[in-house]
Design an enzyme around this catalytic site. Structure first.
Site, short mmCIF file in Angstrom:
data_model
loop_
_atom_site.label_atom_id
_atom_site.label_comp_id
_atom_site.label_asym_id
_atom_site.label_seq_id
_atom_site.Cartn_x
_atom_site.Cartn_y
_atom_site.Cartn_z
N PHE A 29 0.89 -1.12 0.06
CA PHE A 29 0.04 0.08 -0.08
C PHE A 29 0.91 1.25 0.00
O PHE A 29 0.56 2.37 -0.72
CB PHE A 29 -0.85 0.14 1.25
N ASP A 84 27.78 37.19 -45.69
CA ASP A 84 28.02 38.37 -46.16
C ASP A 84 26.65 39.01 -46.92
O ASP A 84 26.00 40.02 -46.70
CB ASP A 84 28.98 38.50 -47.03
N TYR A 135 3.92 1.74 -0.95
CA TYR A 135 4.86 1.83 -2.17
C TYR A 135 3.83 2.57 -3.36
O TYR A 135 3.94 3.13 -4.04
CB TYR A 135 5.41 0.65 -2.77
N MET A 136 2.57 1.67 -3.34
CA MET A 136 1.49 2.25 -4.19
C MET A 136 1.02 3.67 -4.33
O MET A 136 1.11 4.51 -5.25
CB MET A 136 0.57 1.26 -4.38
N HIS A 188 39.88 37.84 -48.86
CA HIS A 188 38.40 38.02 -48.64
C HIS A 188 38.31 38.99 -47.36
O HIS A 188 37.72 39.93 -47.22
CB HIS A 188 37.88 36.69 -48.13
N GLU A 189 38.96 38.55 -46.16
CA GLU A 189 39.08 39.42 -44.97
C GLU A 189 39.61 41.06 -45.20
O GLU A 189 38.98 41.79 -44.64
CB GLU A 189 39.57 38.58 -43.85
N HIS A 204 37.12 42.95 -46.69
CA HIS A 204 36.13 43.53 -45.77
C HIS A 204 36.84 44.66 -44.75
O HIS A 204 36.44 45.86 -44.91
CB HIS A 204 35.93 42.61 -44.50
#
Ligand code: ADP
Length: 501
Positions: free
Chosen positions: A40, A412, A42-43, A337-338, A341
């Site tokens: 009982f 970009d 545990y239930m 590329h950089e 920028h």
């Protein structure tokens, strides 16, 4: 003591049983009764944990008490003031009743993620001396019809019972991501969410009938436009408070709050960090302080220095440095590329470049760090055009030296396209003042193409004039991996002088 209760029980039981057998007592009925009682026990425990809503109950119960105050939240002065004003309605309940004012039931906090909406709700609970329960919209989404609705019911029931248990007059129920259950109803189609939303509305409508404890719902979303209008009607979430990304003063405040428990070196200037972190959310700023502390620990440093903070800002903005190996040709392309920028940035906005770097971070293979600018919320047409040119600089440089572009420019272009859209929405293009919905796609595409072509051409001209800068900095950049803003400016100036002479 209770920690060892189980062990003591297990230890003594066999001894007692052995003793009883030795004494000649018939132990069968005793064992039988104990077993039934055990089952009982545990239930009933298992049911408490498994029942609908039970698990959320356990979760929120185990949460430590919240002691978040408005002082622990950086920036957000307007949101805090508006929230406090709204909460005064909860505190001054007697006046409200005397004057017949409709009680406040819901407050909606709207704004981007990580701006402190949860913190505000917790501080609200502290301010009004209420119990605090939190749930997220996604917790109510279940495949089975009715489960979400019953979870809502349980949440409000728990709010009331906890307030009663803790002897508090009010409870605050915080529902994050309300848009998950409160999204626009598409009519006709029956959706499980509808029941959940209906249950929420019913609970909110019923709030004022129960005098104590008073329940206030605080909901958060970053997509207010998605919400069903039923939620926004008077008597529901009729207070709406916007929680924005912090401005510079707010950022400084947030950084100071998160620096409180950390040792800072003498050279640290949080003002600079606040200036460098435009558009960062509170959560990102918290992350900056945390990452800086991690960098300090890696170096076995006694305290966090400015250098650690700069690294941390880069990390939060761009992602962790990666060890990706790249070929010589790839590195050359990335370097050009950089530089594209960087040159565009420095020519169009003198002294704006802080660093050009080749080290791969997150998804990017290289990056240009810009010096902090003033927070800016208003841009002229020329400024946006310059930004687009800086974004296009990378791709144009690749074209100049290789005759073609690479996939490295995808981000970009996304940025550039976003800025063209901003220009169109602000009536800064040849289309005049238009609603993008109203203009034909062809017309928009034509204008988009024209703007980007003109600016690409202008960028090409600007960079071609400084071709020698590329040639001179390339080798240095590849060798050193980073160029400081000042080193880069020197190279640029030398070339400019030569070309004038
Ligand atoms: P939201 O609910 O808006 O998504 P949270 O309130 O959960 O954001 O914030 C997440 C974390 O970010 C917090 O735990 C805190 O560390 C930090 N944070 C966010 N905004 C602030 C702020 N205004 N002041 C201090 N810390 C903040």
């Amino acid at each position: 003591m209770s920690k060892y209760g189980k062990e003591i029980f297990i230890g003594t039981t066999p001894v007692v049983i052995a003793f009883l057998i030795y004494m000649g007592v018939n132990i069968v009925p005793i064992v039988f009764m104990t077993a039934i009682l055990g089952i009982f026990f545990y239930m009933s425990r298992a049911r408490g944990g498994m029942g609908v809503g039970g698990s959320s109950e356990r979760k929120s119960r185990s949460r430590p008490p919240v002691y978040m105050t408005f002082d622990d939240i950086g920036g957000q002065d307007r949101a805090k003031r508006e929230l406090r004003e709204a909460l005064d309605f909860l505190i001054r309940a007697d006046d409200i009743q005397r004057l017949g004012i409709r009680p406040l039931k819901g407050i909606l906090l709207t704004g981007p993620p990580g701006t402190g909406k949860t913190l505000l709700a917790k501080a609200a609970a502290h301010y009004t001396n209420s119990v605090f329960l939190a749930a997220s919209g996604s917790e109510f989404v279940e495949m089975y019809v009715g489960v979400g609705a019953s979870r809502i019911r349980d949440l409000f029931k728990e709010a009331r019972s906890r307030a009663a248990k803790d002897n508090k007059d009010s409870a605050i129920v915080f529902i994050d991501e309300i848009d998950v259950i409160g999204g626009k109803r598409d009519g006709g189609q029956h959706r499980e969410y509808d029941q959940t939303l209906n249950q929420l509305l019913t609970e909110m409508d019923g709030i004022h009938t129960a005098q104590t404890p008073r329940v206030l719902v605080i909901a958060a979303t970053n997509r207010k436009e998605m919400l069903d209008s039923a939620l926004l009607r008077p008597g529901r979430f009729d207070r709406q408070i916007e929680v924005d990304l912090p401005d510079k003063k707010g950022r400084l405040h947030i950084l100071r709050i998160h620096a409180k428990n950390k040792p800072l070196a003498e050279d640290v200037d949080l003002e600079i960090v606040a200036r460098e972190t435009f558009q960062f959310s509170g959560a990102q700023l918290e992350s900056v302080m945390n990452e800086a502390a991690i960098y300090a620990m890696r170096e076995e440093a006694e305290a966090i220095s400015q250098k650690h903070l700069t690294l941390a800002v880069d990390k939060v903005m761009l992602g962790e440095k990666t060890d990706r190996e790249s070929t010589q040709e790839e590195r050359e392309r990335v370097a050009l590329h950089e530089l594209g920028h960087a040159i565009a940035a420095e020519v169009l906005r003198p002294r704006s470049v802080a660093q050009v770097a080749l080290s791969p971070r997150g998804k990017a293979l290289g990056y240009v760090r810009h010096n902090p600018q003033q927070d800016q919320y208003l841009y002229t047409k020329e400024q946006i055009e310059h930004q687009i040119m800086i974004a296009l600089g990378g791709a144009v440089a690749e074209e100049m030296f290789y005759g073609s572009r690479s996939t490295g420019s995808r981000n970009d272009f996304e940025q550039a396209l976003g800025m063209v859209r901003t220009m169109m929405d602000a009536g800064l293009t040849r289309l005049g003042i238009v609603d993008r919905e109203m203009a034909t796609k062809e017309r928009l595409m034509e204008e988009n193409r024209a703007i980007l072509e003109e600016l690409t051409e202008a960028t090409r001209k600007l960079l071609e004039e400084r071709r020698p800068v590329f040639e001179q900095s390339l080798e240095l950049l590849i060798r050193e991996e980073t160029l400081s803003g000042d080193e880069f400016r020197k190279l640029l100036q030398q070339c400019d002088k030569k070309s004038i002479a």
